[in-house]
Design a protein around this motif. Structure first.
Motif, PDB file in Angstrom:
ATOM      1  N   MET A 148       0.813  -1.194   0.000  1.00  0.00           N
ATOM      2  CA  MET A 148       0.000   0.000   0.000  1.00  0.00           C
ATOM      3  C   MET A 148       0.856   1.257   0.000  1.00  0.00           C
ATOM      4  SD  MET A 148      -3.151  -0.798   2.453  1.00  0.00           S
ATOM      5  CE  MET A 148      -4.632  -1.062   1.534  1.00  0.00           C
ATOM      6  N   SER A 149       1.911   1.246   0.775  1.00  0.00           N
ATOM      7  CA  SER A 149       2.775   2.423   0.847  1.00  0.00           C
ATOM      8  C   SER A 149       3.401   2.737  -0.506  1.00  0.00           C
ATOM      9  CB  SER A 149       3.883   2.204   1.877  1.00  0.00           C
ATOM     10  OG  SER A 149       3.333   2.011   3.150  1.00  0.00           O
ATOM     11  N   ASN A 150       3.668   1.709  -1.272  1.00  0.00           N
ATOM     12  CA  ASN A 150       4.282   1.893  -2.581  1.00  0.00           C
ATOM     13  C   ASN A 150       3.391   2.733  -3.491  1.00  0.00           C
ATOM     14  OD1 ASN A 150       6.161   1.584  -4.618  1.00  0.00           O
ATOM     15  ND2 ASN A 150       5.306  -0.349  -5.302  1.00  0.00           N
ATOM     16  N   GLY A 151       2.078   2.678  -3.341  1.00  0.00           N
ATOM     17  CA  GLY A 151       1.150   3.427  -4.178  1.00  0.00           C
ATOM     18  C   GLY A 151       1.114   4.913  -3.888  1.00  0.00           C
ATOM     19  N   ILE A 152       1.611   5.352  -2.755  1.00  0.00           N
ATOM     20  CA  ILE A 152       1.585   6.765  -2.379  1.00  0.00           C
ATOM     21  C   ILE A 152       2.354   7.610  -3.389  1.00  0.00           C
ATOM     22  CG2 ILE A 152       2.412   8.444  -0.668  1.00  0.00           C
ATOM     23  CD1 ILE A 152      -0.028   7.062   0.332  1.00  0.00           C
ATOM     24  N   LYS A 153       3.445   7.100  -3.883  1.00  0.00           N
ATOM     25  CA  LYS A 153       4.290   7.876  -4.788  1.00  0.00           C
ATOM     26  C   LYS A 153       3.541   8.333  -6.034  1.00  0.00           C
ATOM     27  CE  LYS A 153       6.167   4.065  -7.487  1.00  0.00           C
ATOM     28  NZ  LYS A 153       4.882   3.770  -7.996  1.00  0.00           N
ATOM     29  N   GLU A 154       2.595   7.505  -6.507  1.00  0.00           N
ATOM     30  CA  GLU A 154       1.857   7.844  -7.712  1.00  0.00           C
ATOM     31  C   GLU A 154       0.657   8.724  -7.415  1.00  0.00           C
ATOM     32  OE1 GLU A 154       0.900   4.022  -9.276  1.00  0.00           O
ATOM     33  OE2 GLU A 154       2.989   3.521  -9.659  1.00  0.00           O
ATOM     34  N   ASN A 155      -0.010   8.476  -6.318  1.00  0.00           N
ATOM     35  CA  ASN A 155      -1.242   9.185  -6.016  1.00  0.00           C
ATOM     36  C   ASN A 155      -1.038  10.482  -5.244  1.00  0.00           C
ATOM     37  OD1 ASN A 155      -2.735   7.123  -7.208  1.00  0.00           O
ATOM     38  ND2 ASN A 155      -2.664   5.924  -5.335  1.00  0.00           N
ATOM     39  N   ARG A 156      -0.014  10.565  -4.434  1.00  0.00           N
ATOM     40  CA  ARG A 156       0.227  11.737  -3.593  1.00  0.00           C
ATOM     41  C   ARG A 156       1.719  12.058  -3.530  1.00  0.00           C
ATOM     42  NH1 ARG A 156      -3.397  13.214   0.364  1.00  0.00           N
ATOM     43  NH2 ARG A 156      -2.077  15.045   0.363  1.00  0.00           N
ATOM     44  N   PRO A 157       2.271  12.615  -4.593  1.00  0.00           N
ATOM     45  CA  PRO A 157       3.700  12.919  -4.583  1.00  0.00           C
ATOM     46  C   PRO A 157       4.080  13.992  -3.558  1.00  0.00           C
ATOM     47  CG  PRO A 157       2.647  13.828  -6.532  1.00  0.00           C
ATOM     48  CD  PRO A 157       1.619  12.991  -5.840  1.00  0.00           C
ATOM     49  N   ASP A 158       3.099  14.730  -3.037  1.00  0.00           N
ATOM     50  CA  ASP A 158       3.356  15.765  -2.042  1.00  0.00           C
ATOM     51  C   ASP A 158       3.531  15.211  -0.631  1.00  0.00           C
ATOM     52  OD1 ASP A 158       0.593  15.060  -2.341  1.00  0.00           O
ATOM     53  OD2 ASP A 158       0.083  16.679  -0.967  1.00  0.00           O
ATOM     54  N   VAL A 159       3.299  13.920  -0.466  1.00  0.00           N
ATOM     55  CA  VAL A 159       3.375  13.285   0.848  1.00  0.00           C
ATOM     56  C   VAL A 159       4.789  12.794   1.128  1.00  0.00           C
ATOM     57  CG1 VAL A 159       2.589  11.287   2.175  1.00  0.00           C
ATOM     58  CG2 VAL A 159       0.951  12.605   0.839  1.00  0.00           C
ATOM     59  N   LYS A 160       5.276  13.062   2.331  1.00  0.00           N
ATOM     60  CA  LYS A 160       6.535  12.485   2.796  1.00  0.00           C
ATOM     61  C   LYS A 160       6.155  11.267   3.617  1.00  0.00           C
ATOM     62  CE  LYS A 160      10.816  11.923   3.856  1.00  0.00           C
ATOM     63  NZ  LYS A 160      11.551  11.007   3.020  1.00  0.00           N
ATOM     64  N   LEU A 161       6.479  10.097   3.112  1.00  0.00           N
ATOM     65  CA  LEU A 161       6.023   8.842   3.679  1.00  0.00           C
ATOM     66  C   LEU A 161       7.105   8.159   4.504  1.00  0.00           C
ATOM     67  CD1 LEU A 161       3.843   6.505   3.557  1.00  0.00           C
ATOM     68  CD2 LEU A 161       5.178   5.634   1.648  1.00  0.00           C
ATOM     69  N   VAL A 162       6.713   7.667   5.668  1.00  0.00           N
ATOM     70  CA  VAL A 162       7.552   6.780   6.454  1.00  0.00           C
ATOM     71  C   VAL A 162       6.758   5.487   6.586  1.00  0.00           C
ATOM     72  CG1 VAL A 162       8.727   6.371   8.639  1.00  0.00           C
ATOM     73  CG2 VAL A 162       8.603   8.696   7.720  1.00  0.00           C
ATOM     74  N   ALA A 163       7.116   4.489   5.782  1.00  0.00           N
ATOM     75  CA  ALA A 163       6.442   3.191   5.817  1.00  0.00           C
ATOM     76  C   ALA A 163       7.113   2.327   6.870  1.00  0.00           C
ATOM     77  CB  ALA A 163       6.526   2.522   4.452  1.00  0.00           C
ATOM     78  N   SER A 164       6.310   1.534   7.555  1.00  0.00           N
ATOM     79  CA  SER A 164       6.884   0.695   8.609  1.00  0.00           C
ATOM     80  C   SER A 164       6.202  -0.654   8.652  1.00  0.00           C
ATOM     81  CB  SER A 164       6.755   1.386   9.964  1.00  0.00           C
ATOM     82  OG  SER A 164       5.395   1.526  10.315  1.00  0.00           O
ATOM     83  N   VAL A 165       6.953  -1.627   9.157  1.00  0.00           N
ATOM     84  CA  VAL A 165       6.421  -2.974   9.373  1.00  0.00           C
ATOM     85  C   VAL A 165       6.990  -3.505  10.685  1.00  0.00           C
ATOM     86  CG1 VAL A 165       6.086  -3.522   6.927  1.00  0.00           C
ATOM     87  CG2 VAL A 165       8.238  -4.079   8.027  1.00  0.00           C
ATOM     88  N   LEU A 166       6.284  -4.464  11.265  1.00  0.00           N
ATOM     89  CA  LEU A 166       6.729  -5.061  12.521  1.00  0.00           C
ATOM     90  C   LEU A 166       7.917  -5.996  12.312  1.00  0.00           C
ATOM     91  CD1 LEU A 166       6.329  -5.582  15.558  1.00  0.00           C
ATOM     92  CD2 LEU A 166       4.619  -7.306  14.944  1.00  0.00           C
ATOM     93  N   GLU A 167       7.930  -6.708  11.202  1.00  0.00           N
ATOM     94  CA  GLU A 167       8.979  -7.701  10.956  1.00  0.00           C
ATOM     95  C   GLU A 167      10.329  -7.045  10.649  1.00  0.00           C
ATOM     96  OE1 GLU A 167       5.045  -9.136   9.398  1.00  0.00           O
ATOM     97  OE2 GLU A 167       6.305  -7.475   8.801  1.00  0.00           O
ATOM     98  N   SER A 168      11.378  -7.843  10.751  1.00  0.00           N
ATOM     99  CA  SER A 168      12.702  -7.404  10.302  1.00  0.00           C
ATOM    100  C   SER A 168      12.695  -7.384   8.777  1.00  0.00           C
ATOM    101  CB  SER A 168      13.782  -8.372  10.798  1.00  0.00           C
ATOM    102  OG  SER A 168      13.640  -9.625  10.140  1.00  0.00           O
ATOM    103  N   ALA A 169      13.685  -6.757   8.179  1.00  0.00           N
ATOM    104  CA  ALA A 169      13.757  -6.703   6.710  1.00  0.00           C
ATOM    105  C   ALA A 169      13.836  -8.106   6.118  1.00  0.00           C
ATOM    106  CB  ALA A 169      14.960  -5.861   6.281  1.00  0.00           C
ATOM    107  N   SER A 170      14.641  -8.965   6.713  1.00  0.00           N
ATOM    108  CA  SER A 170      14.784 -10.313   6.156  1.00  0.00           C
ATOM    109  C   SER A 170      13.491 -11.115   6.289  1.00  0.00           C
ATOM    110  CB  SER A 170      15.953 -11.055   6.810  1.00  0.00           C
ATOM    111  OG  SER A 170      15.748 -11.184   8.187  1.00  0.00           O
ATOM    112  N   GLN A 171      12.804 -10.987   7.418  1.00  0.00           N
ATOM    113  CA  GLN A 171      11.526 -11.684   7.584  1.00  0.00           C
ATOM    114  C   GLN A 171      10.497 -11.180   6.574  1.00  0.00           C
ATOM    115  OE1 GLN A 171      11.004 -10.572  11.703  1.00  0.00           O
ATOM    116  NE2 GLN A 171      11.274 -12.687  12.395  1.00  0.00           N
TER     117      GLN A 171
END
Length: 144
Positions: A1-24
């Motif tokens: 979902m966070s990936n779609g922000i770039k196309e729909n709202r380029p004015d938004v500064k996004l900090v995407a987060s997940v609970l898992e580690s990067a490898s998980q």
């Protein structure tokens, strides 16, 4: 979902987060690495191992304190492992709302958005029994 922000709202500064580690996260989600790269290449940020019930502590640990408080915090489809444990899901929602609404995390004009399906939110409940089976986010939001 966070990936779609770039196309729909380029004015938004996004900090995407997940609970898992990067490898998980990369093991579980097929397009994870590509999506992370896209988010970062569009000037946004990705944080792993962020516990939504302790946002302030996690942001300080990840050294992004300078970018808060946030104007909007979006938590899409939160759930305790197993999804059907209403008691634990309610506690997750309650702790998230408490964490997200703190002054060092949410700006004074900020908004908190919680993405749930109808029976989880309880808004479409036809009777008290259905409401009691919901995660009761409106009740917890009223506490903060």
């Amino acid at each position: 979902m966070s990936n779609g922000i770039k196309e729909n709202r380029p004015d938004v500064k996004l900090v995407a987060s997940v609970l898992e580690s990067a490898s998980q996260h990369n093991e579980v989600y097929q397009d994870s690495e590509r999506n992370i790269e896209t988010i970062i290449n569009n000037g946004h940020e990705v944080i792993f191992e962020l516990d939504a019930t302790e946002i302030s502590k996690c942001l300080a640990y990840n050294n992004i304190k300078s970018k808060v408080p946030f104007d909007r915090i979006q938590f899409n489809f939160p759930h305790w492992r197993g999804k059907s444990n209403n008691r634990k899901n309610r506690e997750l929602v309650r702790k998230f709302l408490s964490s997200a609404s703190s002054q060092d995390v949410l700006s004074s004009h900020g908004q908190i958005h919680l993405g749930l399906i109808s029976h989880q939110a309880g808004m479409g409940s036809q009777n008290k029994s259905e409401w009691k089976c919901s995660w009761k986010p409106a009740a917890y939001a009223g506490e903060h």
